[in-house]
Design a protein around this motif. Structure first.
Motif, mmCIF file in Angstrom:
data_model
loop_
_atom_site.group_PDB
_atom_site.id
_atom_site.type_symbol
_atom_site.label_atom_id
_atom_site.label_comp_id
_atom_site.label_asym_id
_atom_site.label_seq_id
_atom_site.Cartn_x
_atom_site.Cartn_y
_atom_site.Cartn_z
ATOM 1 N N THR A 1 20.944 17.233 -37.175
ATOM 2 C CA THR A 1 19.517 16.958 -37.365
ATOM 3 C C THR A 1 18.758 16.868 -36.044
ATOM 4 O OG1 THR A 1 20.024 14.565 -37.441
ATOM 5 C CG2 THR A 1 19.881 15.741 -39.538
ATOM 6 N N SER A 2 19.415 17.187 -34.929
ATOM 7 C CA SER A 2 18.746 17.144 -33.625
ATOM 8 C C SER A 2 17.757 18.301 -33.501
ATOM 9 C CB SER A 2 19.787 17.212 -32.505
ATOM 10 O OG SER A 2 20.515 18.426 -32.578
ATOM 11 N N PRO A 3 16.744 18.174 -32.643
ATOM 12 C CA PRO A 3 15.711 19.223 -32.514
ATOM 13 C C PRO A 3 16.278 20.591 -32.135
ATOM 14 C CG PRO A 3 14.966 17.186 -31.484
ATOM 15 C CD PRO A 3 16.409 16.975 -31.844
ATOM 16 N N TRP A 4 17.252 20.626 -31.195
ATOM 17 C CA TRP A 4 17.758 21.923 -30.747
ATOM 18 C C TRP A 4 18.485 22.661 -31.868
ATOM 19 C CZ3 TRP A 4 23.007 22.872 -30.946
ATOM 20 C CH2 TRP A 4 23.852 21.774 -31.038
ATOM 21 N N PHE A 5 19.218 21.935 -32.699
ATOM 22 C CA PHE A 5 19.914 22.589 -33.809
ATOM 23 C C PHE A 5 18.912 22.997 -34.890
ATOM 24 C CE2 PHE A 5 22.836 23.156 -37.320
ATOM 25 C CZ PHE A 5 23.941 23.724 -36.700
ATOM 26 N N TYR A 6 17.868 22.217 -35.053
ATOM 27 C CA TYR A 6 16.817 22.552 -36.022
ATOM 28 C C TYR A 6 16.147 23.866 -35.646
ATOM 29 C CZ TYR A 6 12.882 21.626 -39.206
ATOM 30 O OH TYR A 6 11.945 21.691 -40.204
#
Length: 560
Positions: free
Chosen positions: A343-348
């Motif tokens: 759920t981190s921004p980079w994975f999003y």
């Protein structure tokens, strides 16, 4: 007859001989805060697990962590603030179970103080015990642009006497103890300004079970601790079902008692526990918050951060099997780390890139068939989110409604691809979508999407507490489910059935991820092994997909 009597008596005698001693230090004098301990002892829940448990009362002159360090007791109940400070001094003490999943510390301001909001505390007299509760106050004040230097701290007396006598404007109080005393003294809750740090996500973890690190390395002692935790859970669950009886049992261990106060205390204590599922389970995120609060309050954040390394373990909790045997390759701590990373921004961002690529492939199919706007929308939507929707419908429960109804960004991406692609299609030449550069870019984004969706599908299965093989199924379904639905709608045989490896790559990536998680599970207090497993899986899927695209690889097809 004599032989028969001996035969009947022998099992109970041998059972008594097998009782293993365990000395448990409580944090305070006997009271309903520890009712589950006394109920477990009174109802012989400890004895059923082969334990002879002695409950040692605490008090103002008793330091349970020191007694544990010196070998005078085997287990102690302590606050995170005290335990981290002891570890900073070199004591190898470890949290093996968190009894209170939510802190009970709160700030109470009298009606006469005039405090209605955080800003009104400036210059007020605030009573604390200086037992770490001032750290909670300081952390909460900082969220509103203030600090402990904005108030006048006063070392307060027991039982909220300073607040009741008007000697301080505000005071820290335990929701299950001093706050109940304040209410029973006649103060109206509506007239008070109260801050429950648990509700403000601002308090550090309090009552936890601590043991010596060396005992965790001993299989016999570790098993004994697991049986102790299991019997203690039985005591607390019985307490929740029979609160009046639990108070009566507790009062037998007390010199004097106010039954009304003890019942109120027990009601509040039960609100701070998760007895149905996850009893005793330490939440790593809450522990990290505790480290931040204690580190900032102590003035030595680096020292506290070093002390926090290896300060907890779920070995005993998992050995107790309070929530049943583990399902999947990761325990609770690893699952929390995995969920945080996914759920981190980079994975999003990677997720949205993949969604865009899948959506674009559907739009190209619709444009080639010269569908109208509605047909283009449906064909753009299906490969982008169809697999995830099928997965969520299959799992149900916590995945209902499906993810697209909970996060509108995915639908927005589909609409942007539809609008942008339709405009570009009218401006570009007819064969632009078949150009080598465009196909290379589409293949790159598709590979990113396949790798990302593989991990997301596995994470959803793990989050739903499914067995490990469902991680493989959900990964394949998330990646290829939408494309297969698209092929069915457009009347074409699925390309993945005709020899082009696609689901197979997702399955391979999920298997690699599971293997990595089995290794990462051995390092439950660290996040980086989970991240490493994710990276290896992601890179494996990405490279395999690129090899298929560049070299036109085909899977083996059996023939008659």
């Amino acid at each position: 007859m004599l032989i028969s009597l001996l035969a009947i008596g022998l099992p109970s005698v041998s059972k008594q001989w097998q009782q293993e001693p365990l000395r448990v230090q409580l944090r305070w004098l006997p009271q309903a805060q520890f009712a589950g301990f006394y109920v477990a002892k009174d109802h012989e829940f400890f004895q059923r697990e082969g334990l002879s448990v002695s409950l040692e009362p605490g008090g103002p002159s008793v330091n349970g962590l020191q007694r544990l360090r010196d070998g005078e007791v085997d287990v102690t109940v302590a606050w995170t603030s005290d335990a981290l400070d002891m570890r900073r001094q070199g004591a190898e003490l470890v949290n093996v179970a968190q009894l209170l999943q939510r802190p009970g510390t709160m700030l109470v301001c009298s009606a006469a103080s005039g405090v209605k909001k955080a800003a009104d505390l400036k210059g007020k007299r605030v009573g604390t015990w200086f037992l770490g509760d001032e750290f909670d106050v300081g952390h909460w004040l900082q969220r509103y642009g203030l600090g402990l230097n904005a108030v006048r701290l006063v070392e307060q007396k027991p039982a909220a006497r300073d607040l009741l006598d008007g000697q301080v404007d505000c005071a820290t109080a335990m929701s299950y103890n001093e706050f109940q005393t304040i209410l029973q003294a006649g103060a109206l809750q509506s007239d008070l300004f109260t801050v429950r740090f648990a509700q403000e996500n601002s308090g550090f973890l309090e009552d936890g079970l601590y043991v010596r690190a060396s005992d965790l390395q001993d299989p016999v002692k570790s098993d004994r601790l697991a049986r102790f935790l299991r019997s203690l859970a039985a005591g607390w669950r019985y307490t929740a079902r029979h609160p009046d009886e639990a108070v009566a049992i507790t009062e037998r261990f007390m010199d004097s008692s106010n039954t009304t106060h003890q019942k109120a205390m027990l009601r509040e204590i039960l609100q701070l526990m998760d007895l149905n599922k996850g009893y005793g389970l330490l939440d790593p995120a809450s522990f990290r918050r505790s480290v931040e609060i204690v580190g900032r309050g102590s003035g030595d954040p680096e020292g506290i951060a070093r002390a926090a390394r290896g300060a907890w373990s779920l070995k005993v909790w998992r050995g107790s099997e309070l929530d049943g045997s583990q399902r999947g390759p990761l325990g609770p701590a690893g699952r929390e780390a995995f969920s945080t990373l996914v759920t981190s921004p980079w994975f999003y961002v990677l997720d949205l890139i993949g969604t865009t690529a899948f959506a674009l492939s559907g739009l190209i199919r619709a444009l080639q068939r010269r569908y109208d706007l509605w047909g283009c929308f449906i064909l753009t939507l299906l490969p982008a989110v169809g697999g995830g929707i099928l997965r969520d419908l299959l799992i149900g429960g916590m995945r209902s409604p499906p993810f697209v109804f909970q996060d509108g960004t995915y639908l927005l991406v589909v609409l942007i691809v539809l609008a942008g692609g339709s405009i570009l299609a009218s401006l570009l030449s007819e064969g632009a979508a078949d150009s080598a550069n465009f196909q290379r870019l589409l293949g790159l984004c598709d590979s990113i999407g396949l790798a990302t969706f593989t991990i997301i599908g596995a994470q959803v299965a793990l989050e739903a507490d499914l067995n490990w093989w469902w991680m493989v199924i959900c990964a394949a379904l998330t990646c290829a489910g939408g494309g297969m639905v698209l092929d069915v709608v457009t009347g074409r045989e699925p390309r993945t059935f005709q020899g082009e490896p696609y689901e197979e790559i997702a399955v391979l990536g999920a298997v690699v991820l599971i293997g990595g998680f089995m290794i990462a599970d051995r390092f439950e207090t660290l996040q980086w092994p989970v991240l490493a497993a994710m990276i290896v899986s992601w890179v494996t899927v990405f490279i395999c997909r690129q090899l298929v695209i560049r070299h036109n690889l085909r899977s083996w097809r059996p023939g008659l």
